[in-house]
Motif scaffolding. Structure first.
Motif, PDB file in Angstrom:
ATOM      1  N   VAL A 526      25.264  13.872 -33.689  1.00 51.12           N
ATOM      2  CA  VAL A 526      26.587  13.282 -33.801  1.00 51.12           C
ATOM      3  C   VAL A 526      27.272  14.193 -32.752  1.00 51.12           C
ATOM      4  O   VAL A 526      27.496  15.376 -32.863  1.00 51.12           O
ATOM      5  CB  VAL A 526      27.272  13.238 -35.216  1.00 51.12           C
ATOM      6  N   VAL A 527      27.696  13.313 -31.619  1.00 51.46           N
ATOM      7  CA  VAL A 527      28.460  14.017 -30.518  1.00 51.46           C
ATOM      8  C   VAL A 527      30.128  13.660 -30.753  1.00 51.46           C
ATOM      9  O   VAL A 527      30.386  12.617 -30.857  1.00 51.46           O
ATOM     10  CB  VAL A 527      28.048  13.534 -29.212  1.00 51.46           C
ATOM     11  N   PHE A 528      30.940  14.856 -30.851  1.00 56.83           N
ATOM     12  CA  PHE A 528      32.486  14.518 -30.917  1.00 56.83           C
ATOM     13  C   PHE A 528      33.219  14.936 -29.731  1.00 56.83           C
ATOM     14  O   PHE A 528      32.857  15.852 -29.058  1.00 56.83           O
ATOM     15  CB  PHE A 528      33.018  15.272 -32.107  1.00 56.83           C
ATOM     16  N   ASP A 529      33.986  13.959 -29.305  1.00 51.41           N
ATOM     17  CA  ASP A 529      35.075  14.400 -28.523  1.00 51.41           C
ATOM     18  C   ASP A 529      36.067  15.266 -29.286  1.00 51.41           C
ATOM     19  O   ASP A 529      36.107  15.412 -30.323  1.00 51.41           O
ATOM     20  CB  ASP A 529      35.673  13.191 -27.796  1.00 51.41           C
ATOM     21  N   GLN A 592      42.047  10.566 -11.449  1.00 47.87           N
ATOM     22  CA  GLN A 592      40.595  10.889 -11.600  1.00 47.87           C
ATOM     23  C   GLN A 592      40.360  10.977 -12.959  1.00 47.87           C
ATOM     24  O   GLN A 592      40.650  12.190 -13.382  1.00 47.87           O
ATOM     25  CB  GLN A 592      40.461  11.996 -10.729  1.00 47.87           C
ATOM     26  N   THR A 593      39.431  10.043 -13.772  1.00 50.17           N
ATOM     27  CA  THR A 593      39.389  10.262 -15.120  1.00 50.17           C
ATOM     28  C   THR A 593      38.551  11.478 -15.324  1.00 50.17           C
ATOM     29  O   THR A 593      37.443  11.848 -14.790  1.00 50.17           O
ATOM     30  CB  THR A 593      38.422   8.988 -15.362  1.00 50.17           C
ATOM     31  N   GLY A 594      39.099  12.303 -16.289  1.00 49.58           N
ATOM     32  CA  GLY A 594      38.431  13.376 -16.797  1.00 49.58           C
ATOM     33  C   GLY A 594      38.757  14.710 -16.164  1.00 49.58           C
ATOM     34  O   GLY A 594      38.701  15.873 -16.520  1.00 49.58           O
ATOM     35  N   LEU A 701      33.848  19.205 -19.441  1.00 48.04           N
ATOM     36  CA  LEU A 701      33.109  18.314 -19.024  1.00 48.04           C
ATOM     37  C   LEU A 701      33.660  17.036 -18.444  1.00 48.04           C
ATOM     38  O   LEU A 701      34.684  16.499 -18.974  1.00 48.04           O
ATOM     39  CB  LEU A 701      31.920  17.897 -20.224  1.00 48.04           C
ATOM     40  N   SER A 702      33.226  16.626 -17.435  1.00 48.21           N
ATOM     41  CA  SER A 702      33.712  15.456 -16.909  1.00 48.21           C
ATOM     42  C   SER A 702      33.016  14.151 -17.687  1.00 48.21           C
ATOM     43  O   SER A 702      32.034  14.339 -18.250  1.00 48.21           O
ATOM     44  CB  SER A 702      33.488  15.120 -15.324  1.00 48.21           C
ATOM     45  N   PRO A 703      33.497  12.889 -17.543  1.00 48.43           N
ATOM     46  CA  PRO A 703      32.650  11.851 -18.130  1.00 48.43           C
ATOM     47  C   PRO A 703      31.217  11.606 -17.672  1.00 48.43           C
ATOM     48  O   PRO A 703      30.328  11.529 -18.494  1.00 48.43           O
ATOM     49  CB  PRO A 703      33.544  10.481 -17.617  1.00 48.43           C
ATOM     50  N   GLU A 704      30.857  11.728 -16.367  1.00 46.28           N
ATOM     51  CA  GLU A 704      29.719  11.889 -15.937  1.00 46.28           C
ATOM     52  C   GLU A 704      28.682  13.103 -16.586  1.00 46.28           C
ATOM     53  O   GLU A 704      27.632  12.927 -16.897  1.00 46.28           O
ATOM     54  CB  GLU A 704      29.832  12.094 -14.364  1.00 46.28           C
ATOM     55  N   ASP A 705      29.218  14.197 -16.936  1.00 50.58           N
ATOM     56  CA  ASP A 705      28.541  15.150 -17.454  1.00 50.58           C
ATOM     57  C   ASP A 705      28.193  15.052 -18.869  1.00 50.58           C
ATOM     58  O   ASP A 705      27.270  15.256 -19.581  1.00 50.58           O
ATOM     59  CB  ASP A 705      29.760  16.574 -17.460  1.00 50.58           C
ATOM     60  N   LYS A 706      29.342  14.457 -19.642  1.00 49.79           N
ATOM     61  CA  LYS A 706      28.999  14.063 -20.917  1.00 49.79           C
ATOM     62  C   LYS A 706      27.925  12.816 -21.115  1.00 49.79           C
ATOM     63  O   LYS A 706      26.953  13.041 -21.881  1.00 49.79           O
ATOM     64  CB  LYS A 706      30.240  13.137 -21.526  1.00 49.79           C
ATOM     65  N   VAL A 732      30.476   7.166 -22.195  1.00 50.77           N
ATOM     66  CA  VAL A 732      29.329   7.725 -23.058  1.00 50.77           C
ATOM     67  C   VAL A 732      29.512   6.818 -24.391  1.00 50.77           C
ATOM     68  O   VAL A 732      28.508   6.644 -24.910  1.00 50.77           O
ATOM     69  CB  VAL A 732      29.674   9.182 -23.054  1.00 50.77           C
ATOM     70  N   LEU A 733      30.437   6.351 -24.656  1.00 53.99           N
ATOM     71  CA  LEU A 733      30.315   5.227 -26.071  1.00 53.99           C
ATOM     72  C   LEU A 733      29.764   4.254 -25.563  1.00 53.99           C
ATOM     73  O   LEU A 733      28.886   3.672 -26.401  1.00 53.99           O
ATOM     74  CB  LEU A 733      31.872   5.096 -25.953  1.00 53.99           C
ATOM     75  N   SER A 734      29.698   3.587 -24.349  1.00 55.32           N
ATOM     76  CA  SER A 734      28.692   2.594 -24.170  1.00 55.32           C
ATOM     77  C   SER A 734      27.411   2.764 -23.982  1.00 55.32           C
ATOM     78  O   SER A 734      26.367   1.954 -24.218  1.00 55.32           O
ATOM     79  CB  SER A 734      29.139   1.678 -22.650  1.00 55.32           C
TER      80      SER A 734
END
Length: 833
Positions: A526-529, A592-594, A701-706, A732-734
């Motif tokens: 289980v991964v949490f933000d 820039q997201t993240g 972490l950036s979205p790409e890193d996640k 990452v949700l998708s």
């Protein structure tokens, strides 16, 4: 023959070129150029001018009246002349304005809509409808919910019209209507009345037949005059006829339409068993030779109807929480025209965006909107399972279907009809209930082949017992046909899925994809933000560091003006801290997201965001003493910089949710790994990980890193559940195996997730995990029971150990046990007090 003709789909004849020489074999009208439709009559493919004539001709051939075309004295009426009024009415539903309430327009010509199906009596009906509708050219996807009798259909408007789909459903003996809550309720009440009448007829006449049968059995034991025996047989036959023609009509009709469409449904062996038993009994009554089975016929019909009625009641219970959503909106609304003295009561469906509505205490909010006058408390328990009233003040959003408790308020309508939150929730849950996980599709495939196998086995059994000279060959064959109906097998998974989705909705979890239930049970990690997930998502400004202490308020205003263009909770915290009415004008905003965002103010370019992002933008670096403060406090740093230097650092602190620690411990106790992945820095991540008892965490972490880290886990065989709330969590949700978006999540995050929490109560996640595991156990129990029953019952019946009346009881109970077992998922807590 006329009722048969009227039950088939027909269409208006296309406009024709009268110069064409080719004429329709059925009605003798010219055939449109390029139109290609034929009907096989007496071994030849004859041309037809429209699909209506084709349908009528096929019906004539199917009924065995091909010679009609040899003896007729004039052309037959066109298909359109035979068109029932119902089929004419279906064309109204092709109107875009009519479709607005129940059809969603997707990309291009794609449409999706929800339909009510009349006449669904068992899993075989669901299977037949799905197969038939899916075979239509232009239908992209179709799924039927057995519990609610609703079909979700996605089609290409350029290839097929909604009216064509409705007519195709009508062709196989069912009625379809666009979904409407009130109409749905009326149809359910009508269906219940019909089922009770069928039961009453079967029960009343069946009791008389059983009493006569007892007399006949007693007479066979102690002796009875032939005249009395013959009389009792003829009376039994007469009493069985109403049961056969009225109560059992639903089985024969379903089997007949299935065979017409070359599909062997579950009602075929049932109908064969009933029909053969009655025919054999009639022969015995007339000839005086053999055994009679009138008592078996009436008892089987009665028991099967009782079983299906209890199934129907159980399905209504499993779907009741979803149906409550459909009826949550009030019928009337109080619309204001100017001041409160000009108040008019109108139908809630007539509200338009921008209307001002008065909602008094105790009344239901009629549509989604924003509170513009007053403040109150709201009960949203129906929507999210939260029993505590929630405070709402001017500017807050109110959801249609919630109940106003304290004070009269005025609401400005922002969403109506199918665009409301309530409609979206209802639509998503309904769609999830119609989806079938792999195990359900496998069960359907097995059941469809199983029926053919059963008919083959019954034939072989009949031949064997006949050749052996056994007088009971017919009784054994009937027992095989009756005992073997695979309804329980097809019900095993859909019943459980419908029940658990209803339960989860009551717990404040909206499941968008039914496959998520299967994935939840298999979760290993289980991964949490962090922000907005394990924390409240409402950080506050704890401290500010500036290179110029006199300019801290000016820098805060610049920061707030930039962050105004971001939805991130950290950005909103900066905006709230500035508390300014007028923002500076910002040009060329790039988000820039993240990382953060950049923008121009008064000709100067600024950047605000994480330390790494800002240091890449600016020539300066964050001072070491500032960084030490960040690490000591364990806060999140937001940095403001120009091109040449770092201007300011804001320390933001977000408190952990009260139920976060309990959730983490419970998930760990279930042998699942927990990982924290956040875009925040090391200090904030480590502080939260320590507070929440999380051993493994990854900061900055950036979205790409996640996504990379989640994929690495998946590559090692892990099944990942991602829980997040922000725009930067959407990718990452998708791409996770299963994902949950918080109730306060961004719209993009909710769109990307498999499950959306209607509240921010973290223990709902634990409820979902536990219920998913329990659901899989229930499904395995159902499938195990259904397979074990058939594996044991069919050989026993073939060997002559099971009589037809025993087979009737066993077959009825097998389906009922599956449904009742699934209903165990609906019990227990549904609200958190």
């Amino acid at each position: 023959m006329e009722p048969l003709l009227l039950a088939l789909p027909v269409a208006e004849a296309p406009k024709v070129d009268t110069d064409i020489d080719c004429h329709c074999f059925h009605c003798d009208l010219p055939i449109p150029q390029g139109f290609d439709a034929t009907a096989r009559i007496e071994g030849r493919d004859q041309p037809m001018c429209c699909y209506g004539c084709q349908a009528v001709a096929n019906a004539i051939v199917a009924a065995g009246y091909e010679h009609f075309y040899r003896v007729r004295t004039q052309p037959s009426p066109t298909g359109s002349e035979l068109l029932p009024e119902f089929l004419r009415e279906t064309q109204v539903y092709d109107n875009a304005s009519v479709q607005r309430e129940f059809v969603q327009q997707l990309s291009g010509e794609e449409r999706e809509g929800s339909l009510i199906l009349e006449g669904i009596t068992c899993a075989a009906c669901v299977w037949l409808n799905e197969q038939h509708i899916a075979s239509l050219k232009g239908v992209l996807e179709v799924q039927v919910n057995y519990s609610s009798r609703r079909a979700w259909v996605r089609w290409d408007e350029s290839k097929i019209k909604l009216s064509d789909i409705l007519q195709a459903i009508h062709a196989i003996g069912y009625q379809a209507h666009p979904y409407n809550p009130d109409q749905q309720q009326a149809l359910l009440q009508k269906e219940q009345r019909v089922q009770i009448r069928r039961l009453a007829v079967a029960g009343l006449f069946g009791m008389q037949v059983m009493m006569l049968s007892i007399s006949l059995y007693a007479g066979a034991w102690s002796g009875m005059e032939q005249n009395f025996e013959n009389l009792f047989l003829w009376v039994s036959m007469g009493l069985t006829l109403p049961v056969l023609l009225f109560s059992a009509d639903t089985f024969f009709r379903s089997a007949w339409y299935g065979l017409l469409n070359r599909r062997v449904g579950m009602d075929v062996p049932v109908s064969l068993g009933i029909g053969i038993a009655f025919t054999s009994s009639v022969f015995t009554t007339v000839s005086g030779q053999g055994e009679v089975y009138f008592d078996s016929v009436v008892m089987f019909v009665f028991l099967l109807l009782v079983s299906r009625y209890f199934e129907w009641m159980a399905r209504q219970r499993s779907a009741e929480s979803v149906e409550r959503l459909a009826h949550a909106l009030p019928l009337m609304a109080n619309r204001l025209q100017g001041d409160e003295s000009n108040l008019e009561s109108i139908a809630a469906s007539m509200l338009a965006i921008g209307d001002i509505v008065l909602v008094r205490p105790g009344e239901t909010v009629p549509a989604d909107g924003v509170l513009v006058v007053g403040e109150t408390t709201i009960d949203e328990s129906l929507l999210n399972g939260e029993s505590r009233p929630l405070s709402r003040i001017k500017g807050d959003q109110l959801i249609g279907g919630s109940i106003n408790i304290a004070n009269p308020v005025q609401i400005k309508v922002e969403s109506v009809g199918s665009d409301t939150v309530l409609s979206n929730i209802h639509r998503m849950i309904e769609r999830a209930q119609t989806e079938k996980p792999p195990v359900a599709r496998l069960a359907d495939r097995i059941a469809s082949r199983f029926i053919v196998g059963v008919l083959t086995v019954a034939t072989l059994v009949a031949i064997y017992w006949w050749l052996e000279g056994g007088e009971s060959w017919l009784e054994v064959t009937l027992a095989v046909l009756i005992v073997s109906c695979p309804c329980a097998l097809s019900l095993a998974t859909p019943a459980a899925i419908s029940a658990v989705l209803s339960r989860l909705q009551g717990l404040g979890l909206m499941v968008k994809r039914a496959q998520a239930i299967d994935a939840l049970d298999k979760v290993t990690h289980v991964v949490f933000d962090k922000t907005g997930t394990l924390t409240h998502g409402k950080p506050t400004l704890a401290k500010t560091f500036c290179d110029d202490l006199q300019a801290d308020k000016f820098y805060l205003r610049i920061a707030a003006s930039l962050e105004f263009y971001s939805e991130h909770p950290l950005a909103q915290a900066v905006v709230n801290a500035a508390d300014i009415m007028e923002y500076l004008s910002v040009d060329n905003v790039v988000n820039q997201t993240g990382g953060g965002l950049t923008g121009d103010i008064d000709g100067l370019q600024y950047a605000i965001g994480s330390i790494d992002f800002v240091e890449q933008f600016s020539a300066g670096s964050v001072r070491d003493d500032w960084l030490r403060q960040v690490n000591e406090i364990g806060a999140t740093a937001v940095v403001l910089a120009s091109r040449d230097r770092i201007l300011c650092l804001f320390l933001l602190i977000d408190s952990i949710r009260s139920d976060a620690v309990g959730l983490v411990k419970a998930i760990k106790a279930d042998d699942r790994e927990i990982i924290l992945m956040t875009g925040d820095g090391e200090a904030a991540a480590s502080r939260l990980a320590a507070e929440a008892c999380i051993d493994e965490y990854y900061p900055s972490l950036s979205p790409e890193d996640k996504m990379s880290r989640v994929r690495a886990l998946q590559d090692n065989g892990s099944v990942v559940l991602m829980v997040g709330d922000g725009i930067n969590d959407a990718p990452v949700l998708s791409n996770s195996d299963v994902s949950i978006a918080m109730g306060s999540a961004s719209s993009l995050a909710k769109t990307s997730a498999d499950i959306v929490m209607l509240t921010n109560r973290l223990d709902s996640i634990l409820d979902a995990l536990k219920l998913a595991s329990k659901t899989q156990i229930i499904i395995k129990q159902n499938l195990g029971w259904a397979l074990t029953y058939n594996v044991c019952a069919i050989p026993a019946a073939a060997a002559g150990f099971i009589t037809p009346w025993m087979a009737a009881i066993g077959m009825s109970l097998s389906s009922l046990i599956v449904v009742l077992n699934a209903l165990r998922l609906t019990g227990g807590r549904s609200k958190k007090n």
